[in-house]
Design an enzyme around this catalytic site. Structure first.
Site, short mmCIF file in Angstrom:
data_model
loop_
_atom_site.label_atom_id
_atom_site.label_comp_id
_atom_site.label_asym_id
_atom_site.label_seq_id
_atom_site.Cartn_x
_atom_site.Cartn_y
_atom_site.Cartn_z
N CYS A 47 0.88 -1.17 0.00
CA CYS A 47 0.00 0.00 0.00
C CYS A 47 0.92 1.22 0.00
O CYS A 47 2.07 1.15 0.44
CB CYS A 47 -0.87 -0.04 1.25
N HIS A 48 0.39 2.35 -0.46
CA HIS A 48 1.24 3.54 -0.49
C HIS A 48 1.67 4.00 0.89
O HIS A 48 2.66 4.71 1.02
CB HIS A 48 0.56 4.66 -1.28
N THR A 49 0.96 3.56 1.92
CA THR A 49 1.38 3.94 3.27
C THR A 49 2.70 3.23 3.65
O THR A 49 3.52 3.77 4.40
CB THR A 49 0.25 3.65 4.28
N HIS A 69 0.95 -4.14 5.71
CA HIS A 69 -0.28 -4.14 6.51
C HIS A 69 -1.51 -4.53 5.70
O HIS A 69 -2.62 -4.33 6.16
CB HIS A 69 -0.49 -2.75 7.13
N GLU A 70 -1.30 -5.08 4.47
CA GLU A 70 -2.45 -5.48 3.64
C GLU A 70 -2.22 -6.92 3.25
O GLU A 70 -1.55 -7.19 2.25
CB GLU A 70 -2.50 -4.54 2.41
N CYS A 99 -11.23 -4.11 20.06
CA CYS A 99 -11.25 -4.89 21.31
C CYS A 99 -12.66 -5.11 21.82
O CYS A 99 -12.92 -5.98 22.64
CB CYS A 99 -10.39 -4.21 22.37
N CYS A 102 -13.08 -1.07 24.85
CA CYS A 102 -12.53 0.25 25.23
C CYS A 102 -13.57 1.35 24.96
O CYS A 102 -14.61 1.12 24.35
CB CYS A 102 -11.23 0.53 24.48
N CYS A 105 -14.32 1.67 21.22
CA CYS A 105 -15.13 0.56 20.68
C CYS A 105 -16.57 0.64 21.18
O CYS A 105 -17.50 0.38 20.44
CB CYS A 105 -14.52 -0.79 21.05
N CYS A 113 -9.86 1.96 17.74
CA CYS A 113 -9.81 1.23 19.02
C CYS A 113 -8.61 1.76 19.80
O CYS A 113 -7.52 1.93 19.24
CB CYS A 113 -9.65 -0.27 18.76
N ARG A 117 -3.24 0.91 20.86
CA ARG A 117 -2.70 1.90 19.92
C ARG A 117 -1.36 2.48 20.40
O ARG A 117 -0.48 2.78 19.59
CB ARG A 117 -3.74 3.00 19.67
N CYS A 177 -6.68 -3.36 3.64
CA CYS A 177 -6.52 -1.90 3.70
C CYS A 177 -7.24 -1.13 2.60
O CYS A 177 -8.30 -0.57 2.83
CB CYS A 177 -5.05 -1.48 3.76
N ARG A 372 -2.49 -2.63 -7.30
CA ARG A 372 -1.95 -3.42 -6.20
C ARG A 372 -1.08 -4.54 -6.75
O ARG A 372 -1.44 -5.23 -7.72
CB ARG A 372 -3.08 -4.03 -5.36
N1 LIG Z 1 -6.95 6.84 5.62
C1 LIG Z 1 -6.71 5.55 5.42
O1 LIG Z 1 -7.20 4.70 6.15
C2 LIG Z 1 -5.89 5.14 4.25
C3 LIG Z 1 -5.87 3.79 3.85
C4 LIG Z 1 -5.14 3.44 2.71
C5 LIG Z 1 -4.42 4.38 2.02
N2 LIG Z 1 -4.41 5.66 2.48
C6 LIG Z 1 -3.70 6.71 1.74
O2 LIG Z 1 -4.50 7.03 0.63
C7 LIG Z 1 -3.68 7.60 -0.40
C8 LIG Z 1 -3.97 6.95 -1.73
O3 LIG Z 1 -3.54 5.62 -1.75
P1 LIG Z 1 -3.44 4.81 -3.14
O4 LIG Z 1 -2.89 3.48 -2.79
O5 LIG Z 1 -4.73 4.88 -3.88
O6 LIG Z 1 -2.34 5.71 -3.86
P2 LIG Z 1 -1.91 5.87 -5.41
O7 LIG Z 1 -0.57 6.51 -5.40
O8 LIG Z 1 -2.09 4.58 -6.11
O9 LIG Z 1 -2.97 6.89 -6.01
C9 LIG Z 1 -2.81 8.25 -5.98
C10 LIG Z 1 -3.32 8.84 -7.28
O10 LIG Z 1 -3.28 10.26 -7.15
C11 LIG Z 1 -2.82 10.82 -8.36
N3 LIG Z 1 -2.27 12.16 -8.05
C12 LIG Z 1 -1.06 12.45 -7.52
N4 LIG Z 1 -0.95 13.79 -7.34
C13 LIG Z 1 -2.10 14.34 -7.78
C14 LIG Z 1 -2.60 15.68 -7.85
N5 LIG Z 1 -1.87 16.70 -7.43
N6 LIG Z 1 -3.84 15.87 -8.34
C15 LIG Z 1 -4.60 14.83 -8.77
N7 LIG Z 1 -4.17 13.53 -8.74
C16 LIG Z 1 -2.95 13.30 -8.24
C17 LIG Z 1 -1.82 9.83 -8.90
O11 LIG Z 1 -1.65 9.97 -10.31
C18 LIG Z 1 -2.49 8.50 -8.52
O12 LIG Z 1 -3.34 8.03 -9.54
C19 LIG Z 1 -2.25 7.47 0.10
O13 LIG Z 1 -1.90 8.70 0.72
C20 LIG Z 1 -2.35 6.38 1.16
O14 LIG Z 1 -1.30 6.48 2.10
C21 LIG Z 1 -5.13 6.06 3.55
N1 LIG Z 2 1.32 7.30 11.47
C1 LIG Z 2 0.94 8.51 10.76
C2 LIG Z 2 -0.39 8.46 10.14
C3 LIG Z 2 -0.60 7.30 9.20
C4 LIG Z 2 -2.09 7.13 9.04
O1 LIG Z 2 -2.85 8.10 9.04
N2 LIG Z 2 -2.53 5.90 8.90
C5 LIG Z 2 -3.93 5.64 8.59
C6 LIG Z 2 -3.95 4.36 7.86
S1 LIG Z 2 -3.12 4.43 6.34
C7 LIG Z 2 -3.32 2.87 5.79
O2 LIG Z 2 -2.76 2.75 4.58
C8 LIG Z 2 -4.76 5.39 9.84
O3 LIG Z 2 -5.69 4.62 9.84
N3 LIG Z 2 -4.50 6.07 10.88
C9 LIG Z 2 -5.20 5.89 12.11
C10 LIG Z 2 -4.34 5.16 13.11
O4 LIG Z 2 -3.16 4.93 12.81
O5 LIG Z 2 -4.83 4.80 14.18
C11 LIG Z 2 1.10 9.73 11.64
O6 LIG Z 2 1.52 9.57 12.80
O7 LIG Z 2 0.83 10.84 11.13
ZN LIG Z 3 -2.77 0.91 3.56
ZN LIG Z 4 -11.25 -1.01 21.53
#
Ligand SMILES: NC(=O)c1ccc[n+]([C@@H]2O[C@H](COP(=O)([O-])OP(=O)(O)OC[C@H]3O[C@@H](n4cnc5c(N)ncnc54)[C@H](O)[C@@H]3O)[C@@H](O)[C@H]2O)c1
Ligand SMILES: N[C@@H](CCC(=O)N[C@@H](CSCO)C(=O)NCC(=O)O)C(=O)O
Ligand SMILES: [Zn+2]
Ligand SMILES: [Zn+2]
Length: 379
Positions: A47-49, A69-70, A99, A102, A105, A113, A117, A177, A372
């Site tokens: 994953c990109h994270t 993590h995926e 859990c 907590c 939850c 949760c 953490r 994920c 992916r």
């Molecule tokens: N919040 C969460 O729980 C959670 C979970 C999973 C992933 N994420 C995050 O979500 C984001 C996306 O993940 P992904 O796997 O789909 O990433 P990815 O890199 O595959 O997709 C990002 C897309 O954004 C486009 N892009 C880049 N810059 C841009 C801009 N300025 N304007 C428009 N488009 C632009 C890219 O061309 C690409 O298609 C990442 O930051 C990842 O860390 C968050």
């Molecule tokens: N550790 C970072 C933040 C990273 C982050 O926001 N993680 C997301 C999941 S990304 C999955 O690809 C998330 O769910 N965060 C909630 C959590 O971690 O509990 C920071 O410290 O900024």
């Molecule tokens: Zn992820």
């Molecule tokens: Zn909990």
């Protein structure tokens, strides 16, 4: 010969330092302690994270560590007091625990949760605040409570989703994920209604899962925004109905969207991790009710901004982690939906490699040509 209660030596991809290739090498994995589960990882995607943390952008990033993590796998053994899973169960490790006890939850207001953490954020297990990974006596930290770039990992039992053994592990690993995050952002966090207009910034796996979720929710217009036009064709298959490339416009992209949608969209989703795009995503929302959901993870030190007037006049800014799904209860349900062909999973897999090829997989992720990549760890 049984491995129960013994240290396992196996292959893992170790991130020794930020911004350096991973080293695939032998590591030692301790047996699970009370409340823990040791899992044989069969498949893990990137994953990109993972890339974000490897790049040194994560304030919680610690090195050396085992990222990942995926994933999906099979329980090898369980520690004392673990009753909800047993050896042989098919599972998905979840970076967000559940859990069920907590304050978080029990609140019914969040999927976060609080139980473990504080440990997962510093790369250790809750029980003794130590790592179960080492290499020749040197400690290696856990990552996100999952560390799936390894043939074996140890996770907290409250982070383990037991899934239907009929489901193919090389596919459902993706339900750890990206796909749940995009679907859940629409269904649980925004709660998009039939007939809504939606804008999605970033058409990677997360953005495409948002499109899939929005289509299923009955959204009328699903506007995909990406600076890479090669993303557009593929996005149609996931539900995107029209495309905007910010590079084709002189005006700020939020103005383009507001004009094209009679005042703005009902819902927008930022799926990139770019704080300036997060502002555009908020400001392209309709006055009075438009809601923008931040999904992308921004680098350490980055901050969001807008004019408070944007919120005073009714726009709502939200964020989501794992799409608001409670992990242990939600993931098995998503696996069932996949088995009933109600959600896509296979369609997000563009590449398959081995754990030993993990650095090539990171290169693919950066190339923009990969949604992916599934690593076959042990199958
Ligand atoms: N919040 C969460 O729980 C959670 C979970 C999973 C992933 N994420 C995050 O979500 C984001 C996306 O993940 P992904 O796997 O789909 O990433 P990815 O890199 O595959 O997709 C990002 C897309 O954004 C486009 N892009 C880049 N810059 C841009 C801009 N300025 N304007 C428009 N488009 C632009 C890219 O061309 C690409 O298609 C990442 O930051 C990842 O860390 C968050
Ligand atoms: N550790 C970072 C933040 C990273 C982050 O926001 N993680 C997301 C999941 S990304 C999955 O690809 C998330 O769910 N965060 C909630 C959590 O971690 O509990 C920071 O410290 O900024
Ligand atoms: Zn992820
Ligand atoms: Zn909990």
């Amino acid at each position: 010969m049984s491995t129960i209660g013994k240290v396992i030596t196996c292959k893992a991809a170790v991130a020794w330092e930020a911004q350096k290739p991973l080293i695939v090498q032998d590591v030692q994995v301790d047996p699970p302690q009370a409340g823990e589960v040791r899992i044989k990882i069969t498949h893990t995607a990137l994953c990109h994270t993972d890339s974000y943390t490897l790049d040194g952008k994560d304030p919680e990033g610690l090195f050396p560590c085992i990222l990942g993590h995926e994933a999906a796998g099979i329980v090898e053994s369980v520690g004392e007091g673990v009753t909800e899973v047993q050896a042989g169960d098919h599972v998905i490790p979840c970076y967000q625990a559940e859990c069920k006890e907590c304050k978080f939850c029990k609140s019914g207001k969040t999927n976060l949760c609080g139980k473990i953490r504080s440990a997962t954020g510093v790369g250790v297990m809750f029980n003794d605040r130590k790592s179960r990974f080492s290499a020749n006596g040197k400690t290696i930290y856990h990552f996100m409570g999952t560390s799936t770039f390894s043939e074996y990992t140890v996770v907290h039992a409250i982070s383990v989703a037991k899934v239907n053994p009929e489901a193919p592990l090389d596919k459902i690993c993706l339900l750890g994920c990206g796909i749940p995050t995009g679907l859940g952002a629409v269904w649980n966090t925004a709660k998009v209604e039939k007939g809504s207009n939606v804008a999605i910034f970033g058409l990677g796996t997360v953005g495409l899962a948002v499109a899939e979720g929005a289509k299923a929710a009955g959204a009328s217009r699903i506007i995909g925004v990406d600076i890479d036009p090669t993303k557009f064709n593929q996005a149609k298959e996931f539900g995107v109905t029209e495309f905007i490339n910010p590079k084709d416009h002189k005006k700020p992209i939020q103005e383009v969207i507001v004009e094209a949608t009679d005042g703005g969209v009902d819902y927008s989703f930022e799926c990139i991790g770019n704080v300036s795009v997060m502002r555009s995503a908020l400001e392209c929302c309709h006055k009075g009710w438009g809601t923008s959901v931040i999904i992308g993870v921004a680098a350490s030190g980055q901050e969001i901004s807008t004019r408070p007037f944007q919120l005073v006049t009714g726009r709502v800014w939200k964020g989501t982690a794992f799409g608001g799904f409670k992990s242990r209860s939600g993931v098995p349900e998503l696996v069932e939906k996949y088995l009933k062909k109600e959600i896509k999973v296979d369609e997000y897999i563009t590449h398959n490699l081995k754990l030993s090829e993990i650095n090539d997989a990171f290169d693919l992720l950066h190339s923009g040509k990969c949604l992916r990549c599934v690593l076959h760890v042990s199958d």
